[in-house]
Design a protein around this motif. Structure first.
Motif, PDB file in Angstrom:
ATOM      1  N   ASP A   1       0.835  -1.203   0.000  1.00 13.05           N
ATOM      2  CA  ASP A   1       0.000   0.000   0.000  1.00 13.05           C
ATOM      3  C   ASP A   1       0.873   1.258   0.000  1.00 13.05           C
ATOM      4  N   ASP A   2       1.856   1.240  -0.865  1.00 13.67           N
ATOM      5  CA  ASP A   2       2.873   2.287  -0.827  1.00 13.67           C
ATOM      6  C   ASP A   2       2.527   3.515  -1.666  1.00 13.67           C
ATOM      7  N   VAL A   3       1.442   3.450  -2.433  1.00  3.58           N
ATOM      8  CA  VAL A   3       1.047   4.622  -3.231  1.00  3.58           C
ATOM      9  C   VAL A   3      -0.409   4.944  -2.916  1.00  3.58           C
TER      10      VAL A   3
ATOM     11  N   ASP B   1       2.924  10.203  -3.619  1.00  5.82           N
ATOM     12  CA  ASP B   1       3.656   8.946  -3.423  1.00  5.82           C
ATOM     13  C   ASP B   1       4.210   8.386  -4.734  1.00  5.82           C
ATOM     14  N   VAL B   2       3.768   8.945  -5.875  1.00  7.40           N
ATOM     15  CA  VAL B   2       4.213   8.432  -7.180  1.00  7.40           C
ATOM     16  C   VAL B   2       5.622   8.938  -7.454  1.00  7.40           C
TER      17      VAL B   2
ATOM     18  N   ARG C   1       2.350  10.781 -17.542  1.00  9.80           N
ATOM     19  CA  ARG C   1       1.344  11.565 -16.799  1.00  9.80           C
ATOM     20  C   ARG C   1       0.844  12.734 -17.656  1.00  9.80           C
TER      21      ARG C   1
ATOM     22  N   GLY D   1       3.837   0.018 -13.340  1.00 10.38           N
ATOM     23  CA  GLY D   1       3.167   1.159 -12.724  1.00 10.38           C
ATOM     24  C   GLY D   1       2.055   1.755 -13.568  1.00 10.38           C
TER      25      GLY D   1
ATOM     26  N   SER E   1      -1.249   0.895 -13.878  1.00 12.50           N
ATOM     27  CA  SER E   1      -2.506   1.113 -13.142  1.00 12.50           C
ATOM     28  C   SER E   1      -2.364   2.260 -12.154  1.00 12.50           C
ATOM     29  N   THR E   2      -1.193   2.361 -11.541  1.00 12.85           N
ATOM     30  CA  THR E   2      -0.957   3.461 -10.605  1.00 12.85           C
ATOM     31  C   THR E   2      -1.110   4.807 -11.313  1.00 12.85           C
TER      32      THR E   2
ATOM     33  N   GLU F   1      -4.769   5.594 -11.896  1.00  9.61           N
ATOM     34  CA  GLU F   1      -5.394   6.097 -10.657  1.00  9.61           C
ATOM     35  C   GLU F   1      -4.913   7.519 -10.355  1.00  9.61           C
ATOM     36  N   ASP F   2      -3.643   7.755 -10.597  1.00 13.86           N
ATOM     37  CA  ASP F   2      -3.070   9.087 -10.385  1.00 13.86           C
ATOM     38  C   ASP F   2      -3.777  10.122 -11.259  1.00 13.86           C
TER      39      ASP F   2
END
Length: 379
Positions: A105-107, A112-113, A123, A145, A147-148, A151-152
């Motif tokens: 759960d680091d992001v 946190d990115v 991005r 990364g 999916s991250t 979400e970002d």
């Protein structure tokens, strides 16, 4: 028993196998004759193993078939590719004075990115696609990364002033063909879009009326100042017909103004399917902007410093100076039988996280103060 004989044994022709895997028969035929793709061979082997298992082949038959298949990726190559997950043990957390794992759960927020040049470009490209109704595919290996960053994007849109509706169809259970799961068709996308624009709308029954309904709602929403982005994860599992139909969604306009952007989040298999030589998807390929997520490589030290800093831990408290170079060297993947130019980095965040967890556990077990090159080489 050879791989070709095993396909016969389970009643699967090469044409059927190619179709189930989403490839052309000519490509699959080359694979059967030892011309495995250098970058995605290990993943292709896993997919083919899944198809054979579904057809009733035993693990022993599958293992024998791949052992005799020329140039087939080995199981050790698959292990290297995936770098299987290993949780950080309590012993390791105590050894390195961590209250919890820095990789779980680091992001949780955009802050946190960790931003490499590649991440910054992706991005910016995603935001541009959302605001100007573009057509983009973000391509990266599992754990890169992707999916991250999707979400970002949603978090940044929520925090900003632009009125952009991000519509993400559910892809749980989505597969490339109906033999393995549920395929996503253009009708499903139209349903998801219409529901997002008007949750209480009753969907029209005929395809023509349903798409007209969607077009009308997009026009109404756009005239109110809203923009729309259709964001599809696991897009490498979209059927070819649906990929082709995406162009028609992009052609929904109000006058000359486009009403919808499309962002695909996918693994590299998508690029093989979007081969420009394929007439079925050529029009899509000609319009699609492809951006890739690069491995960390030169940004590795900064990435790990970023992770440890969230726990007020310095990277030099965990890793010996030579460990960074050892990690980069450990995460170079060379397919069996491949040439030097086939070697490539798999230094992606998830792979790095898994390797560091294994190394920290090993160092704690041996009561070594830090993770050094010797520990990395043994993991």
């Amino acid at each position: 028993m050879s791989l070709i004989h095993l396909l016969d044994e389970v009643g699967l022709s090469q044409r059927q196998a190619a179709r189930e895997l989403g490839f052309r028969k000519s490509f699959f035929n080359r694979v059967m004759h030892g011309r495995w793709p250098a970058r995605t061979g290990a993943r292709l082997r896993m997919q083919l193993e899944g198809v054979l298992t579904q057809r009733g082949a035993t693990p022993e038959q599958i293992q024998t078939a791949f052992e005799t298949a020329p140039n087939a990726p080995t199981t050790s190559e698959i292990d290297t590719m995936l770098m299987r997950n290993e949780a950080l043990t309590l012993e390791a957390r105590q050894h390195f004075k961590l209250p919890r794992s820095p990789f779980v759960d680091d992001v949780a927020t955009p802050a946190d990115v960790f931003q490499t040049p590649s991440v910054r470009y992706v991005r910016a490209a995603l935001m541009d696609c959302a605001q100007h109704h573009g057509f983009i595919a973000v391509v990266g290996e599992s754990g890169a990364g992707k999916s991250t960053l999707a979400e970002d994007l949603e978090e940044r849109i929520k925090a900003g002033s632009a009125d952009v509706a991000v519509i993400r169809p559910y892809v749980q259970g989505m597969e490339l063909n109906d033999a393995k799961g549920k395929t996503m068709k253009s009708g499903h996308l139209a349903e998801a879009l219409t529901h997002a624009l008007d949750p209480i709308a009753e969907l029209k029954s005929s395809p023509q009326a349903r798409f007209q309904q969607l077009h009308d709602k997009l026009k109404t929403s756009a005239r109110a100042g809203r923009r729309h982005l259709l964001l599809i994860e696991e897009a490498h599992c979209l059927p070819t017909a649906t990929l082709k139909h995406l162009k028609r969604f992009l052609e929904l306009k109000d006058g000359m103004r486009r009403l919808l952007g499309v962002a695909l989040i996918a693994q590299p298999e998508l690029l093989e399917r979007l081969n420009s030589q394929s007439a079925e998807v050529r029009e899509v390929m000609q319009r699609l902007e492809i951006v890739r997520l690069d491995p960390l490589d030169g940004e590795l030290e900064g990435y790990l410093s970023h992770k440890f800093a969230r726990f007020n831990l310095k990277i030099e408290d965990v890793l010996a100076p030579e460990a960074i170079d050892a990690i980069r060297a450990r995460l170079i993947h060379l397919p069996r039988g491949g040439r030097q130019q086939d070697a490539r980095s798999i230094c992606y965040p998830l792979v790095v996280n898994n390797l560091i967890c294994r190394a920290m556990n090993a160092a704690a077990r041996a009561a070594w103060p830090k993770v050094d090159a010797q520990v990395i080489a043994g993991c």
